[in-house]
Structure formats: C-alpha cells, structure tokens
Design an enzyme around this catalytic site. Sequence first.
Site, PDB file in Angstrom:
ATOM      1  N   TYR A 144       0.861  -1.193   0.000  1.00  0.00           N
ATOM      2  CA  TYR A 144       0.000   0.000   0.000  1.00  0.00           C
ATOM      3  C   TYR A 144       0.889   1.232   0.000  1.00  0.00           C
ATOM      4  O   TYR A 144       1.872   1.298   0.734  1.00  0.00           O
ATOM      5  CB  TYR A 144      -0.887   0.000   1.248  1.00  0.00           C
ATOM      6  CG  TYR A 144      -1.800   1.208   1.359  1.00  0.00           C
ATOM      7  CD1 TYR A 144      -2.848   1.401   0.459  1.00  0.00           C
ATOM      8  CD2 TYR A 144      -1.614   2.154   2.375  1.00  0.00           C
ATOM      9  CE1 TYR A 144      -3.689   2.502   0.573  1.00  0.00           C
ATOM     10  CE2 TYR A 144      -2.455   3.264   2.494  1.00  0.00           C
ATOM     11  CZ  TYR A 144      -3.485   3.430   1.587  1.00  0.00           C
ATOM     12  OH  TYR A 144      -4.323   4.520   1.696  1.00  0.00           O
ATOM     13  N   ASP A 239       9.171   2.677   0.084  1.00  0.00           N
ATOM     14  CA  ASP A 239       8.117   3.268   0.890  1.00  0.00           C
ATOM     15  C   ASP A 239       8.342   2.814   2.329  1.00  0.00           C
ATOM     16  O   ASP A 239       7.983   1.699   2.705  1.00  0.00           O
ATOM     17  CB  ASP A 239       6.750   2.827   0.370  1.00  0.00           C
ATOM     18  CG  ASP A 239       5.609   3.447   1.180  1.00  0.00           C
ATOM     19  OD1 ASP A 239       5.874   4.001   2.266  1.00  0.00           O
ATOM     20  OD2 ASP A 239       4.456   3.355   0.719  1.00  0.00           O
ATOM     21  N   LYS A 267       3.990   8.528   9.333  1.00  0.00           N
ATOM     22  CA  LYS A 267       3.764   7.850  10.609  1.00  0.00           C
ATOM     23  C   LYS A 267       4.756   8.292  11.700  1.00  0.00           C
ATOM     24  O   LYS A 267       4.571   9.359  12.254  1.00  0.00           O
ATOM     25  CB  LYS A 267       3.709   6.343  10.380  1.00  0.00           C
ATOM     26  CG  LYS A 267       2.510   6.047   9.443  1.00  0.00           C
ATOM     27  CD  LYS A 267       2.082   4.631   9.235  1.00  0.00           C
ATOM     28  CE  LYS A 267       0.765   4.649   8.460  1.00  0.00           C
ATOM     29  NZ  LYS A 267       0.705   3.798   7.307  1.00  0.00           N
TER      30      LYS A 267
HETATM   31  C1  PLP Z   1       0.112   4.368   5.910  1.00  0.00           C
HETATM   32  C2  PLP Z   1       0.892   4.152   4.685  1.00  0.00           C
HETATM   33  C3  PLP Z   1       0.870   5.051   3.607  1.00  0.00           C
HETATM   34  C4  PLP Z   1      -0.089   6.207   3.551  1.00  0.00           C
HETATM   35  O1  PLP Z   1       0.118   7.133   4.568  1.00  0.00           O
HETATM   36  P1  PLP Z   1      -1.099   8.121   4.982  1.00  0.00           P
HETATM   37  O2  PLP Z   1      -0.446   9.040   5.968  1.00  0.00           O
HETATM   38  O3  PLP Z   1      -2.154   7.244   5.558  1.00  0.00           O
HETATM   39  O4  PLP Z   1      -1.532   8.815   3.755  1.00  0.00           O
HETATM   40  C5  PLP Z   1       1.732   4.846   2.557  1.00  0.00           C
HETATM   41  N1  PLP Z   1       2.569   3.803   2.535  1.00  0.00           N
HETATM   42  C6  PLP Z   1       2.610   2.903   3.540  1.00  0.00           C
HETATM   43  C7  PLP Z   1       3.579   1.777   3.476  1.00  0.00           C
HETATM   44  C8  PLP Z   1       1.754   3.040   4.621  1.00  0.00           C
HETATM   45  O5  PLP Z   1       1.750   2.100   5.583  1.00  0.00           O
END
Ligand code: PLP
Length: 433
Positions: A144, A239, A267
Amino acid sequence: MKFARSRKAFRRALQGIPGGVNSPVRSFRAVGGDPPFIREGRGGYLFDIDGNRYIDYVGSWGPLILGHAPRAVTSAVAAALRRGSTFGAPIPDEVRLAELIRSALPSIERIRLVSSGTEACMSALRVARAFTKRDGLIKFEGCYHGHADPFLVKAGSGAATLGTPNSPGVPRAAARQTVVLPYNDSDAFRGTLRKRWREIAAVIVEPVAGNMGVVPPAAGFLETLRRETRRTGTLLIFDEVITGFRVAYGGAQTVLGIEPDLTTLGKIIGGGLPMGAYGGRRDAMSLVAPEGPVYQAGTLSGNPLAVAAGIAQLRALRSDPGLYRRLEKQAFALDEGIRAAARGASTPVRVNRFGSLLTVFFQPGPVTDWASAARSDTDRFGRFFRDMLRRGIYLPPSQYEAWFISAAHTAALIERTVRAARGAFHELMRRGT
Ligand SMILES: *Cc1c(COP(=O)(O)O)cnc(C)c1O
C-alpha cells in the site's frame, strides 16, 4: 464490557459520515461489530467512552512507537502551540527535523516535508517521472502506498499486463501506467523490467511489507530490485512510511543494507501528528519546485506542531540506545507466546514478524506474498478479534494488518496479551470454529 455509549456515537456518526469513520478500516467491517469510540490513550493502553480499557496494538497504525501521549512529545507540542499553530513561512524546526531524518537515512540527500504518506508517495512518483522522462510504475501486489490514483491499481489478467483500477473513480488511463507484480518474486520482476524498462520511471516497494499483514522480503528480492533498476535507469522508491524509524532508527534500508534512490516516510516522523516526507538523491530532488520545475506544495507542510512532535519523538528514539533492542525483545516474547498458545489449542496459525511488526495469519502455510496471505481464514480471524476485544486487547480490525508493538508494551502487558490469546484460541477450538 459495556459499549452503549460507543454504539450511540457510532449510530450518530453513520448519519453524516460514510461508514461512520474517516478512514475505512476503523469501521470494523472486516471483523464484524461496532468500533469503540476512544476517549484517551496512555502508554500501551486505550480507553473508550464507556470506560473500557484495552492494551492497544494498533498504535494509530504505526506512529506511536513510544506509546500513547509520551511526555516528551506532548510537552513539545504544547510549547509549540503556544507560539502559534501555523505560519505559512519557514521555521527553524523544519530544518532541524529534515536534518534529523537525513542523518538517520544517509540515502536521503535532500528531503521535502508534506502532510501524509499518501502525499509523500504521489510526490516521489512525480519526481521519478520527471527525472526519468518515463511514465510507467511497477508496484507489488499487497503493498500500500496511499490512495493516489497510480497506486490504487490491481494486476490485470495474465502475468505483467496493464493494471486495472481497484477503486471506482480511478481512470483506466491512470491505472494503465502501473504494472502490478507479485511481492518477493524476483524472476517475475527481472523479466518484466528487462522487457519494459523504457517505459518504467520507478519501482515502489515496502521493503518490509506491512499492509497485507507483515511479509518480510525474501532473500535476494530487494537486491534484485536494486540491481535491475540501476541497470535500466529506473528509480527505486522505498516506501518506509511504516518501516522508517520502526524496524531500526535508520529504517529498513539501513538494516537490510540497500540504498534506494528515493524514500517516502510518514507515521513515526510526525510523532502522532499529520506528517509525511519524501527525499533521496540530490539530482532527482533538485527537480522539486522552486529549485526545479516539478510542482509540489502544501499549505500546512512542515506544520509547526507536527515538526515539534516529530523532532521530540525522533530525539527520544535517538537518545535511547537500548530502545530497539527492548522492542525486539517484547515483540519476540509476544511472537513466541502467541505461537505456543495456538499450538496448545491446535489452532493453525502462522506468525510473521519483523522487529516490532507482527501479524498472526489464520492459516498454517508460509505467507510470502498476497496470494498466500489471502488464503487466511478471515472469518476465524474475526471471531478471534472480537473475543480478544472482549478480553481487553485492541488488535488491528483486519487480518491483513500489522500489530504494532511500542516501547510502552512492557513484559507484563505482553504476558496479559498472550494469556488472552490462549483463552481466545481455546474458545475457537471449543466452538469448533
Ligand atoms: C500508511 C501508509 C501510507 C499512507 O500514509 P497516509 O499518511 O495514511 O496517507 C503509505 N505507505 C505505507 C507503506 C503506509 O503504511
């Protein structure tokens, strides 16, 4: 446990907010039941508005590596708030946070702060497209990267065909720029990139996957991505929105010893406030406006409260050399305890773990990609989840999510969690489910 107030709050929410929540997984649709409404978090605990207390393994989906409301962070935010919450002009703390991140992740030569992980990923992709003058993207099934169009794509029929939207509202033309491949499949990746590199700007990957449940990278997988992207002038984007400052202070790239071209973060770096960041190679990041022509902006980017929270949290992590070892120790204890409890109740589960990220898959086989993760018995997980909630353990309300262990999860809390799991596994067995 009573849930009367939460039920009432949820009914009210359902009238005006789609599904009653501001992000889908919070609704408990994947597990059944209604979500408790939260009043407060403290350390490893959540408290709901009916007065129930839970040991929390969601941790706001990753940011809260120190637990809820750590003093270092709340006092930094309170101090910043007294000076004003936003200026739309540069402040010294933005630069401090950028320097803290850059010193932790050496592959990040230059960095731009944004307000979410979604923004970070869509902006990194734009930079990669501008840098390579190509449009295509390779992503991996089950990973994701936020909810921007190019990432809400599933594999088309047949291996390595054009992607198709996996949400209405994503234009087919946008989805067609994305190729979706199975995670951990080095051969599929090599074959596809060697054939199609001329159209591929970037490869984006969670170096440790956390959004199909925890799936660590297979031996050689990330190395193959690095080698093949380098050969073809494609940019490799890690990511690290979950893994950054989570699996180690320097993120997965430091632990695994692989340098991506670009990194996305979120995060943990926001200390529980809205924050994201993207950065990497100087030559690519120099394309970002106003230095270069690639447009990207944000009214609240580098927000004073968010950077204060981020700095406080990163400093707390940096100044505690034993912290990641303690996290590993507690997560290991949880991992072992859950396995033993499941064995004792003859419940077939598979526990995947990487540092303080863990998922209990309700199936016996190895989980190495989305296809194997999807074999899990989600009904059984739902029953386990609801029983655990009644026992005071707040797990992520979906089979396909990571449990987040924080520094506030003491040995005593882990032990209570394992005891609850033992009870819940036996209950599943007793009911023959
Ligand atoms: C949570 C997440 C996102 C998106 O971040 P948001 O702050 O919710 O937009 C993107 N990549 C990864 C791997 C994530 O876990």
